[in-house]
Scaffold this active site. Structure first.
Site, PDB file in Angstrom:
ATOM      1  CB  SER A  38     165.770 -16.159  32.648  1.00 25.18           C
ATOM      2  OG  SER A  38     164.805 -16.543  31.736  1.00 25.18           O
ATOM      3  N   GLY A  42     172.105 -12.115  28.228  1.00 24.16           N
ATOM      4  CA  GLY A  42     171.874 -10.967  27.347  1.00 24.16           C
ATOM      5  C   GLY A  42     172.459  -9.694  27.927  1.00 24.16           C
ATOM      6  CB  ILE A  43     172.011  -8.036  31.206  1.00 25.97           C
ATOM      7  CG1 ILE A  43     170.512  -8.029  30.979  1.00 25.97           C
ATOM      8  CG2 ILE A  43     172.542  -6.793  31.902  1.00 25.97           C
ATOM      9  CD1 ILE A  43     169.737  -6.845  31.371  1.00 25.97           C
ATOM     10  CD  GLU A 165     172.413 -13.721  24.949  1.00 30.10           C
ATOM     11  OE1 GLU A 165     172.333 -12.528  24.587  1.00 30.10           O
ATOM     12  OE2 GLU A 165     171.550 -14.267  25.641  1.00 30.10           O
ATOM     13  CD  GLU A 174     166.028 -26.843  22.177  1.00 34.05           C
ATOM     14  OE1 GLU A 174     166.294 -27.994  22.572  1.00 34.05           O
ATOM     15  OE2 GLU A 174     165.081 -26.166  22.607  1.00 34.05           O
ATOM     16  CB  THR A 216     179.327 -22.937  38.973  1.00 33.05           C
ATOM     17  OG1 THR A 216     178.319 -21.957  39.210  1.00 33.05           O
ATOM     18  CG2 THR A 216     180.407 -22.352  38.091  1.00 33.05           C
ATOM     19  CB  CYS A 406     151.366  -0.370  18.205  1.00 26.84           C
ATOM     20  SG  CYS A 406     151.276  -1.118  16.572  1.00 26.84           S
ATOM     21  N   GLY A 408     147.636   0.501  21.297  1.00 21.85           N
ATOM     22  CA  GLY A 408     147.235   1.557  22.233  1.00 21.85           C
ATOM     23  C   GLY A 408     146.752   2.795  21.492  1.00 21.85           C
ATOM     24  NE  ARG A 487     148.966  -9.781  10.709  1.00 21.60           N
ATOM     25  CZ  ARG A 487     149.980 -10.341  10.067  1.00 21.60           C
ATOM     26  NH1 ARG A 487     150.237 -10.010   8.821  1.00 21.60           N
ATOM     27  NH2 ARG A 487     150.745 -11.233  10.661  1.00 21.60           N
ATOM     28  CG  HIS A 534     156.188  -0.668  18.309  1.00 21.09           C
ATOM     29  ND1 HIS A 534     155.657  -1.389  19.346  1.00 21.09           N
ATOM     30  CD2 HIS A 534     155.517  -1.052  17.197  1.00 21.09           C
ATOM     31  CE1 HIS A 534     154.708  -2.184  18.880  1.00 21.09           C
ATOM     32  NE2 HIS A 534     154.600  -1.994  17.579  1.00 21.09           N
ATOM     33  CD  GLU A 536     157.585   0.063  22.005  1.00 20.55           C
ATOM     34  OE1 GLU A 536     157.236   1.199  21.616  1.00 20.55           O
ATOM     35  OE2 GLU A 536     156.932  -0.974  21.763  1.00 20.55           O
TER      36      GLU A 536
HETATM   37  N1  GLN Z   1     147.067  -5.566  16.365  1.00 18.40           N
HETATM   38  C1  GLN Z   1     147.367  -4.280  15.811  1.00 18.40           C
HETATM   39  C2  GLN Z   1     147.775  -4.375  14.359  1.00 18.40           C
HETATM   40  O1  GLN Z   1     148.158  -5.432  13.905  1.00 18.40           O
HETATM   41  C3  GLN Z   1     148.453  -3.566  16.601  1.00 18.40           C
HETATM   42  C4  GLN Z   1     149.751  -4.258  16.571  1.00 18.40           C
HETATM   43  C5  GLN Z   1     150.676  -3.825  17.683  1.00 18.40           C
HETATM   44  O2  GLN Z   1     150.255  -3.265  18.669  1.00 18.40           O
HETATM   45  N2  GLN Z   1     151.967  -4.095  17.534  1.00 18.40           N
HETATM   46  O3  GLN Z   1     147.728  -3.410  13.652  1.00 18.40           O
END
Ligand code: GLN
Length: 562
Positions: A38, A42-43, A165, A174, A216, A406, A408, A487, A534, A536
């Protein structure tokens, strides 16, 4: 499923876009890390990608992950951070999120290479008889497969530069096949076409913050043991390095002074491209790789950094989820909130709330007052579910701007069913398979799916927005495409009942079979919206996602009213 998968190819400037084979010479930059994990590889990779893109180069980003999982989809976010999802539905490492956000490209499955995918492919070839008569070995078979994935990626994306990266830390068992493969790449592609960047830690120890270069030196020795002499060192440090210290690092590690790049901790990660540019990092890379000396243009990016550092306003957002102790578990949500802050000239202070701490009766009423907005995060399983439902209920009843993502969104539907539609025992069958009111249930095409890896509804799918809704107002259009990973879905049998109770289904799959967005009318609540997808994963610092931007705008408006 009757929906057709959305076109998943990215815009033409995208690194993921397939293009006809180009005869141009592809340049390769390999980023490795040492001393600690870490460390910020990546950044670093993402920031360099941004700088090269600003010089007009087509940049492709790739992550080589030595873990044996085929993808990040089966890993616990506590251990590994968020699982990032691409347009084409790959479940990947969170670094791909950094690449997309910094470089402003849409990546594809080919951007993620793991030991699991590599061995899987080699073993399948062996079974097919491709190596008939031969002994299949790490060198050359595994290393060739890795190299092929890197060069094929460069060719198929039409990139000028591939930045790849290598995950993990030099010295990891590994990681060895990956380091051997990238070592061979310099020989294969020619020394003028390959650059090795090593990201390392320069600790400052003791009461006087004494800068120590020995870790280093050892890290570079470790790299040399596997035959790679780093060309550039990116030095993570809490304190500024003196010229003398840089010279010492350069001398002991055999790199020139201009190739010792300081990566001091910054207030915002978006300042890192600027920090690098001001040290001539991209110019050095361009020279070493014999790329045309195009001018850098970082004005727009500097403007973003200014807005992050000196915002006019501030809002406090509660982010409720199960993995809030690991800041990386919801990193795209945190970044999307920052982007929305940039757009609204506001600092966004995130109050991370472990949903389990809201489980107890009355806990949300104690914990949540004072927040300007509430986000309920994605998730799986029963733990912390009562707390998520309590957070939705608090935001709904107190008219606090709310975004559910999702799980949420599924929690928002359960909450509404329980408290507004008289279905007091409503639930998702994920938590209670025998619930009397399964308002969230398994999608029919998930029946009988036993494997956990890559079997969810994944990637980009279209969503049609109902006119005159908060969703259509925020997006400013009627059809959108968003990335998914789930799902379960809203059970269509309850749609009428919930609609009658006042819940608005404002986004549906084009065939109307799947619910994508639910919301409350703005006459009832200033901002209450939740999505099965999502958002985001599509937000960018220079282009905040409309749902996050709307959330912060509404949070600010609420704050001003007080
Ligand atoms: N567990 C829920 C589903 O599978 C929501 C998944 C999630 O929040 N990415 O539908």
């Amino acid at each position: 499923m009757s929906e057709t998968r959305a076109a998943s190819t990215a815009p033409s400037e995208s690194a993921a876009a397939e293009s006809t084979e180009s005869p141009k010479t592809v340049k390769y930059i390999f980023v490795t890390g040492g001393v600690v994990s870490s460390i910020g590889k990546g950044i670093t990779s993402a920031a360099l990608g941004r700088l090269l893109r600003n010089r007009g180069f087509q940049v492709a980003m790739q992550k080589l992950d030595p873990y044996i999982n085929v993808d990040a989809g089966t890993m616990n976010p506590y251990q590994h951070g968020e699982c990032f999802v691409t347009d084409d539905g790959a479940e990947t490492d969170l670094d791909l999120g950094h690449y997309e956000r910094f470089v402003d490209i849409n990546l594809s499955r080919a951007a993620s290479v793991t030991t699991g995918t590599v061995y899987g492919a080699v073993i399948a070839k062996e079974r097919r008889g491709d190596y008939l008569g031969g002994t299949v070995q790490v060198i050359p078979h595994i290393t060739n497969e890795i190299k092929e994935r890197i060069t094929q990626y460069g060719r198929s994306t039409g990139a000028d530069v591939v930045i790849a990266e290598v995950g993990g830390t030099v010295g990891d068992i590994e990681g060895l096949p990956f380091l051997e493969a990238i070592r061979q790449m310099r020989r294969d592609a020619g020394p003028e076409n390959v650059l090795y960047i090593h990201v390392t830690l320069i600790p400052a120890v003791g009461p006087w913050n004494e800068v120590k270069t020995k870790p280093t030196q050892h890290s570079v020795m470790k790299m040399r043991e596997v035959g790679i002499a780093p060309d550039v060192l990116v030095c993570r440090t809490k304190v500024a390095l003196t010229q003398e210290q840089k010279e010492k690092i350069g001398l002991f590690c055999d790199v020139s002074l201009d190739a010792v790049i300081e990566a001091r901790d910054t207030e915002t990660i978006y300042a890192i491209p600027v920090l690098f540019e001001d040290q001539g990092f991209s110019e050095l890379v361009v020279k070493r790789l014999h790329l045309p000396p195009t001018p850098p243009d970082l004005d727009g990016w500097r403007g973003i950094v200014q807005r992050v550092l000196k915002p006019a306003h501030e809002v406090r957002v509660a982010v409720v989820g199960k993995y809030t102790e690991n800041g990386d578990a919801y990193i795209s949500i945190a970044e999307s909130l920052k982007h929305a802050g940039i757009q609204n000239d506001s600092r966004v202070h995130i109050d991370w709330i472990d949903s389990e701490t809201l489980d107890a009766e009355g806990a949300a009423d104690e914990r949540l007052p004072g927040v300007d907005a509430v986000v309920v995060c994605p998730g799986f399983g029963g733990r912390g579910v009562p707390g998520k439902i309590a957070a939705v209920c608090y935001a709904r009843e107190n008219k606090i701007p709310f975004l559910g993502i999702c799980y949420g969104m599924q929690m928002a539907v359960v909450e509404y069913a329980r408290h507004m539609a008289n279905l007091s025992s409503a639930n998702t069958t994920e938590v209670d398979p025998d619930t009397a009111y399964p308002v969230i249930a398994l999608m029919p095409d998930q029946y009988g799916v036993a494997d956990k890896g890559a079997t969810m509804r994944l990637g980009l799918w279209p969503c049609a927005l109902a006119p005159e809704t908060l969703a259509s107002k925020l997006y400013g259009k009627t059809n959108v495409e968003e990335r998914h990973r789930h799902r379960f879905e809203v059970n269509n049998e309850y749609r009428d009942l919930l609609t009658k109770a006042g819940l608005v289904f404002s986004g549906l799959s084009p065939d109307h079979k799947l619910v994508e967005i639910v919301e409350l009318p703005q006459s009832v609540h200033p901002f209450f919206i939740a999505t099965q997808f999502h958002p985001e994963f599509l937000s960018r610092p220079n282009r905040a996602h409309p749902l996050f931007a709307g959330l912060i705008e509404s949070a600010l408006a609420g704050r001003k009213k007080e």
